[in-house]
Design an enzyme around this catalytic site. Sequence first.
Site, short mmCIF file in Angstrom:
data_model
loop_
_atom_site.label_atom_id
_atom_site.label_comp_id
_atom_site.label_asym_id
_atom_site.label_seq_id
_atom_site.Cartn_x
_atom_site.Cartn_y
_atom_site.Cartn_z
N LYS A 79 -11.58 -1.94 -1.14
CA LYS A 79 -10.21 -2.21 -1.60
C LYS A 79 -10.24 -2.68 -3.05
O LYS A 79 -11.07 -3.53 -3.40
CB LYS A 79 -9.61 -3.27 -0.69
CG LYS A 79 -8.13 -3.57 -0.89
CD LYS A 79 -7.67 -4.62 0.12
CE LYS A 79 -6.17 -4.87 0.06
NZ LYS A 79 -5.72 -5.86 1.08
N SER A 154 -1.72 -4.22 3.81
CA SER A 154 -1.87 -3.72 2.47
C SER A 154 -3.17 -2.95 2.22
O SER A 154 -3.26 -2.22 1.25
CB SER A 154 -1.82 -4.89 1.49
OG SER A 154 -2.93 -5.76 1.70
N SER A 178 -3.37 -7.58 6.87
CA SER A 178 -3.65 -6.39 6.06
C SER A 178 -4.92 -5.61 6.38
O SER A 178 -5.12 -4.54 5.81
CB SER A 178 -3.66 -6.76 4.59
OG SER A 178 -2.34 -6.88 4.13
#
Length: 512
Positions: A79, A154, A178
């Site tokens: 990420k 997310s 997330s």
Amino acid sequence: MPFFEQSAAEHLRNLETGEVSSVDLTRSYLDRIAALDARVGAFLRVDSEGALRQAAEVDAKRAQRRPVGPLGGLPVAVKDILCERGQPTTCASRILENFRPPYDATVISRLRAADAVLIGRTNLDEFAMGGSTESSAFQVTRNPWDLERTPGGSSGGSAAAVAAGFAPLAIGTDTGGSIRQPAGLCGVVGMKPTYGRVSRYGVVAYASSLDQVGPFGQSVEDVAMLLEAIAGHDPRDATSLNEPVPAYTKEVGLPLANLRVGWVREHFGQGLDADVEAAVRAALGVYESLGATLHEISLPHAKYAVATYYVIAPSEASSNLARYDGVHFGHRTNEKEMLAELAADRKQLETACDRQGLDRLDSALVRMYRRSRSEGFGPEVKRRIMLGTYALSAGYYDAYYLKALKVRRLIRQDFDRAFGQVDLIAGPITPAPAIKIGELAGDPLAMYLLDIYTVSANLAGLPGLCLPCGRSAAGLPIGLQLLAPPLAEARLLRGARMYEQATTWNTTHPEL
Ligand code: GLN
């Protein structure tokens, strides 16, 4: 079986026996990304050259019979919120578009030390604020099961990358769901470890009392492998727990005897989609058939979790994001334009003989901050900064922030009580399967309410895992969330593996 449907554990066996080299494996994934990621949008950047170089180094180590780390040659997607030295680390925000950290996050260092191959950086909601990856400043990520739908968020890019077969493993962060939520919506396995289990040194902060880094994989075993490589004490993170890391890869295969599974009365109320409810109830039935006992439990304060979270998380965010002012960090507005604007404003006020206006006119410095932040942050991040600043301001602090901290304690106590009766808690991860792209645009509150089942674990600091447990009538993945007491990751993984072995949900893959 095509290579991208094989688990990380299978790849590792093939790498160890020499059936495949890391360079070949990495190249296969890179080719697949090049061919198909234009449709999914999981990656913000792919580092083909760097990945092939790292892979060649691992292959050379093996050839020379030097020791190879536990992730020896496996590609891992990360990420874009974990600092990687010299590589852009954008948090999917314009304000960090040109930021290149001078150091590696501890998780990145550990991945390197474990001989992982860092294949690329995945998309996210801006600064990890969101649940659909739609607030990224750069691109939309699509759910590999239905390209019209979001992958959740997310960490939507990481979940989509694993689901699409672009990487066998990925790293995400989980502040309010997330990792678990996009894992559930994309039909992969994702885990949020106990608060403090994995170092956050070098992870761009969203809400510091909630943030935690964790693994994604296609199977529980793969998630155990990645967690084992990244977990452990780090003196550079003051919240890092100084506890030994169990051998999760060994533990994961051991079923749990006399397992007591709790299901939460408050989780099966109004607003839960019928397909989701049926899949979760069926999963509880699977546990029963494996010899576990089911127990109805109550978390009486669960109904306040979303409200509590959306005071605490934005409050901490407003403080953490103060550093992006165009001076310490981040995008700075065009100063020539800014000074010209200031001069024009002054002239206008002088012409109008507006004394008061002139007195109120902000300085070049204040104007520079305002323009830099207005240009650099997207609307959702601005909303959070305003919410948080309000909740922390004098006169409101006691009514909002302090009150939220008290409710947070009650939520934690609910769990302490529940874990006196049961070993694991099982339930839904989201009220419904993945939403359509744009479906909730302009309705932030509706978006926040989708976090109802995930935020409690962050507020209480508990480990949580999500794994696939069904498909909706439309064929969309449905996730099962499992929660355990602090530091009971091994129990969580073992319980998840028991379910996984008794079912076949992770053996089907989306077609791209
Ligand atoms: N959806 C939640 C939020 O917007 C959780 C995000 C996260 O875990 N990073 O804050």
